[in-house]
Design a protein around this motif. Structure first.
Motif, PDB file in Angstrom:
ATOM      1  N   GLU A   1      10.926  -8.995   4.333  1.00  0.00           N
ATOM      2  CA  GLU A   1      10.362 -10.108   4.830  1.00  0.00           C
ATOM      3  C   GLU A   1       9.914 -11.490   4.028  1.00  0.00           C
ATOM      4  N   LYS A   2       8.662 -10.702   3.306  1.00  0.00           N
ATOM      5  CA  LYS A   2       7.043 -10.932   2.866  1.00  0.00           C
ATOM      6  C   LYS A   2       5.985 -10.152   2.439  1.00  0.00           C
ATOM      7  N   ILE A   3       6.159 -10.758   0.905  1.00  0.00           N
ATOM      8  CA  ILE A   3       5.124  -9.994   0.465  1.00  0.00           C
ATOM      9  C   ILE A   3       3.661 -10.908   0.105  1.00  0.00           C
ATOM     10  N   GLU A   4       2.643 -10.691   0.320  1.00  0.00           N
ATOM     11  CA  GLU A   4       1.886 -11.190   0.052  1.00  0.00           C
ATOM     12  C   GLU A   4      -0.023 -10.436   0.086  1.00  0.00           C
ATOM     13  N   ASN A   5       0.039 -10.723  -1.113  1.00  0.00           N
ATOM     14  CA  ASN A   5      -1.888  -9.813  -1.491  1.00  0.00           C
ATOM     15  C   ASN A   5      -0.975  -8.131  -1.590  1.00  0.00           C
ATOM     16  N   ASP A   6       0.114  -7.602  -2.346  1.00  0.00           N
ATOM     17  CA  ASP A   6       0.463  -6.816  -2.030  1.00  0.00           C
ATOM     18  C   ASP A   6       0.999  -5.844  -1.077  1.00  0.00           C
ATOM     19  N   VAL A   7       1.026  -6.671  -0.183  1.00  0.00           N
ATOM     20  CA  VAL A   7       0.962  -6.596   1.224  1.00  0.00           C
ATOM     21  C   VAL A   7       2.404  -6.125   1.283  1.00  0.00           C
ATOM     22  N   ILE A   8       4.045  -5.489   1.961  1.00  0.00           N
ATOM     23  CA  ILE A   8       4.896  -6.192   2.329  1.00  0.00           C
ATOM     24  C   ILE A   8       4.626  -6.555   3.687  1.00  0.00           C
ATOM     25  N   GLU A   9       5.408  -7.337   3.887  1.00  0.00           N
ATOM     26  CA  GLU A   9       6.050  -7.284   5.158  1.00  0.00           C
ATOM     27  C   GLU A   9       6.662  -7.317   5.410  1.00  0.00           C
ATOM     28  N   ALA A  10       7.456  -6.481   6.354  1.00  0.00           N
ATOM     29  CA  ALA A  10       9.045  -5.863   6.627  1.00  0.00           C
ATOM     30  C   ALA A  10       9.331  -5.163   8.201  1.00  0.00           C
ATOM     31  N   ARG A  11      10.549  -5.664   8.535  1.00  0.00           N
ATOM     32  CA  ARG A  11      11.123  -5.167   9.912  1.00  0.00           C
ATOM     33  C   ARG A  11      12.307  -4.121  10.051  1.00  0.00           C
ATOM     34  N   THR A  12      11.874  -3.052  10.690  1.00  0.00           N
ATOM     35  CA  THR A  12      12.597  -1.994  11.136  1.00  0.00           C
ATOM     36  C   THR A  12      13.572  -2.662  11.382  1.00  0.00           C
ATOM     37  N   ARG A  13      15.222  -2.140  11.515  1.00  0.00           N
ATOM     38  CA  ARG A  13      16.164  -1.763  12.310  1.00  0.00           C
ATOM     39  C   ARG A  13      16.378  -2.167  13.900  1.00  0.00           C
ATOM     40  N   SER A  14      15.363  -1.941  14.469  1.00  0.00           N
ATOM     41  CA  SER A  14      14.821  -2.143  15.833  1.00  0.00           C
ATOM     42  C   SER A  14      14.294  -3.087  15.808  1.00  0.00           C
ATOM     43  N   GLY A  15      13.912  -3.870  14.936  1.00  0.00           N
ATOM     44  CA  GLY A  15      12.852  -5.259  14.976  1.00  0.00           C
ATOM     45  C   GLY A  15      11.614  -5.083  15.253  1.00  0.00           C
ATOM     46  N   ARG A  16      11.030  -3.906  14.555  1.00  0.00           N
ATOM     47  CA  ARG A  16       9.018  -4.140  15.310  1.00  0.00           C
ATOM     48  C   ARG A  16       8.745  -4.126  13.461  1.00  0.00           C
ATOM     49  N   LYS A  17       8.230  -4.804  13.601  1.00  0.00           N
ATOM     50  CA  LYS A  17       7.166  -5.187  12.149  1.00  0.00           C
ATOM     51  C   LYS A  17       6.435  -4.483  11.613  1.00  0.00           C
ATOM     52  N   VAL A  18       6.730  -4.236  10.323  1.00  0.00           N
ATOM     53  CA  VAL A  18       5.815  -3.120   9.993  1.00  0.00           C
ATOM     54  C   VAL A  18       4.867  -3.627   8.127  1.00  0.00           C
ATOM     55  N   PHE A  19       3.828  -3.087   8.498  1.00  0.00           N
ATOM     56  CA  PHE A  19       2.934  -3.710   7.041  1.00  0.00           C
ATOM     57  C   PHE A  19       3.015  -3.064   6.518  1.00  0.00           C
ATOM     58  N   VAL A  20       3.400  -3.225   4.751  1.00  0.00           N
ATOM     59  CA  VAL A  20       2.864  -1.498   4.136  1.00  0.00           C
ATOM     60  C   VAL A  20       2.499  -2.533   2.439  1.00  0.00           C
ATOM     61  N   GLU A  21       1.324  -0.773   2.604  1.00  0.00           N
ATOM     62  CA  GLU A  21       0.825  -2.047   0.922  1.00  0.00           C
ATOM     63  C   GLU A  21       1.581  -1.052  -0.312  1.00  0.00           C
ATOM     64  N   CYS A  22       1.721  -1.831  -1.260  1.00  0.00           N
ATOM     65  CA  CYS A  22       2.956  -1.630  -2.290  1.00  0.00           C
ATOM     66  C   CYS A  22       1.951  -2.410  -3.662  1.00  0.00           C
ATOM     67  N   GLY A  23       1.347  -0.995  -4.837  1.00  0.00           N
ATOM     68  CA  GLY A  23       0.891  -1.568  -5.369  1.00  0.00           C
ATOM     69  C   GLY A  23       2.207  -2.160  -6.551  1.00  0.00           C
ATOM     70  N   LYS A  24       3.174  -2.022  -6.683  1.00  0.00           N
ATOM     71  CA  LYS A  24       3.850  -3.052  -7.818  1.00  0.00           C
ATOM     72  C   LYS A  24       5.451  -4.004  -7.109  1.00  0.00           C
ATOM     73  N   GLU A  25       5.536  -4.845  -8.099  1.00  0.00           N
ATOM     74  CA  GLU A  25       6.860  -5.589  -7.920  1.00  0.00           C
ATOM     75  C   GLU A  25       7.614  -5.465  -6.723  1.00  0.00           C
ATOM     76  N   TYR A  26       7.638  -5.556  -5.831  1.00  0.00           N
ATOM     77  CA  TYR A  26       8.698  -5.446  -4.898  1.00  0.00           C
ATOM     78  C   TYR A  26      10.243  -6.496  -4.539  1.00  0.00           C
ATOM     79  N   GLU A  27      11.139  -6.577  -4.403  1.00  0.00           N
ATOM     80  CA  GLU A  27      11.853  -7.696  -4.008  1.00  0.00           C
ATOM     81  C   GLU A  27      11.993  -8.191  -2.716  1.00  0.00           C
ATOM     82  N   LEU A  28      12.123  -8.868  -2.471  1.00  0.00           N
ATOM     83  CA  LEU A  28      12.560  -9.729  -1.444  1.00  0.00           C
ATOM     84  C   LEU A  28      13.643  -9.344  -0.919  1.00  0.00           C
TER      85      LEU A  28
END
Ligand code: SF4
Length: 408
Positions: free
Chosen positions: A360-387
């Motif tokens: 849903e969002k990428i800021e400072n190499d951290v991905i903000e995403a959501r599981t299918r069940s609706g839980r928020k997950v933060f993921v550190e990412c080293g490379k480019e990911y697409e919203l």
């Protein structure tokens, strides 16, 4: 619902050249979309209006418009209290609000665009119906939003398609009771099927559901269509049949529990969240214990708990509000504590699992995403990911309402 209505209004106004600004000093018109569900929301709106009115004294050219449920319920009172408001538009008139604001602000249609500015957001809300016919005895919604009306599915599908063309990957279908959607031969499950057929749309969510109308068609489409997320918000309110009856909810706790079991058997990974009201008139300690035991045994994926307070015009407002505030607070705190405990247990079990998440969002190499069940997950990412991409992550750490993961 209000976020959705505000977005739609903003889109229509954008065709006349209007755009959203973030500070009062940049605005020509302030539109306040209000909520009446709880008294606290109305108090907040009153205090905001006080601030905007003060601002208008120094900046007399700014226009103030109040729309929504509070405008419907308290229009005259608002006018009396705040002389400088230019326009009040109640919730039942929300579909005509854009036109009225255009007239008020003398917006010209000389350079009117054919298409509104559609925000390119990953998650978009779409209203599929207006109003409510259920008259739960504590709820002000039917009085301010009017009778239930399902919107034309062709308009809904067009809106969804346009959003997806503009980058939306997840659509949340909204209504006070989506389960009773019916337009011509189209019920809610068939509407979902049509929306799911939109190419490039990845996920569909919906809310809110009423247990009395939740049917097998919907449960089956949740189980079989991969685009439909495995999350359902199913307000229980109470587990005492006496209180459910007084609330005019039209189901028993046994029927509610039957639905939970059916959902869990048919959709093994389903997450069920709920709403609970404590301290409803004549809720005894035993009634409360029933609700607490239901929370313990059902183990919701999450819940919102509210202390009952009477709302004007409702049937419950004629009942004696006989549970003392201190007792309501105590019951509220107990349910919240229990729910937090269960949430921690549920998310702890997710540690080590693989979850499909939508970015849903990428800021400072951290991905903000959501599981299918609706839980928020933060993921550190080293490379480019697409919203808007769906990726698999491994859950490494869990807190009550947050998960932390790594990309697989
Ligand atoms: S279903 Fe009941 S609680 Fe929900 S909006 Fe309608 S009256 Fe209110």
């Amino acid at each position: 619902m209000n976020v959705c209505d505000s977005g739609m209004l903003g889109s229509t106004l954008s065709t006349y050249g209007a755009s959203q600004v973030n500070s009062l000093s940049d605005a020509d018109v302030v539109i306040l979309n209000t909520c009446s569900v709880r008294e606290q929301a109305e108090q907040k709106a009153f205090s905001y209006l006080g601030r905007v009115e003060e601002f208008k004294q120094q900046n007399p050219f700014i226009k103030i418009v109040v729309i929504g449920c509070m405008a419907e319920r308290l229009g005259q009172k608002i006018k009396k209290r705040f002389n400088n408001i230019d326009l009040i538009i109640g919730a039942r008139e929300i579909d005509n609000a854009a036109l009225k604001i255009i007239n008020l602000c003398s917006m010209s249609d000389v350079s009117k665009k054919d298409q509104p500015d559609i925000k390119s957001e990953i998650i978009r809300y779409v209203s599929i119906m207006r109003g409510c016919d259920n008259y739960c005895s504590y709820c002000v919604v039917p009085f301010v939003r009017g009778r239930e009306k399902s919107l034309d599915y062709k308009t809904i599908l067009n809106e969804c398609s346009l959003m997806v063309k503009n980058g939306a990957k997840e659509i949340m279908l909204l209504g006070q009771n989506v389960n009773s959607y019916q337009y011509e031969n189209m019920n809610f499950a068939s509407l979902i099927k049509k929306v799911a057929a939109i190419e490039n749309l990845e996920r569909i969510r919906f809310m809110t559901n009423h247990p009395k109308d939740l049917n097998d068609d919907l449960i089956n489409i949740m189980a079989t269509n991969p685009k439909v997320c495995s999350h359902i918000h199913l307000p229980m309110q109470s587990a005492s049949d006496k209180i459910l009856k007084a609330m005019n909810r039209k189901y028993t706790y046994e029927r509610y529990l039957g639905l939970i079991n059916k959902l869990r058997i048919t959709i093994p990974d389903v997450s069920i969240t709920t709403d609970i009201i404590v301290g409803f008139p004549y809720e005894t300690e035993k009634d409360f214990e029933d609700t607490l035991n239901a929370v313990k045994s059902i183990r919701f994926g999450g819940l919102y708990v509210f202390r009952y307070s009477p709302r004007p015009n409702t049937r419950a407002a004629d009942m004696i509000d006989n549970v003392p505030l201190e007792e309501k607070k105590r019951r509220h705190a107990i349910i919240l504590e229990e729910s937090n405990k269960i949430s921690i247990e549920i998310v702890s079990k997710m540690v080590g699992s693989t979850q499909q998440v939508l970015i849903e969002k990428i800021e400072n190499d951290v991905i903000e995403a959501r599981t299918r069940s609706g839980r928020k997950v933060f993921v550190e990412c080293g490379k480019e990911y697409e919203l808007g991409k769906q990726i698999n992550v491994n859950i490494k750490e869990a807190k009550i309402n947050l998960l932390f993961g790594g990309i697989i």
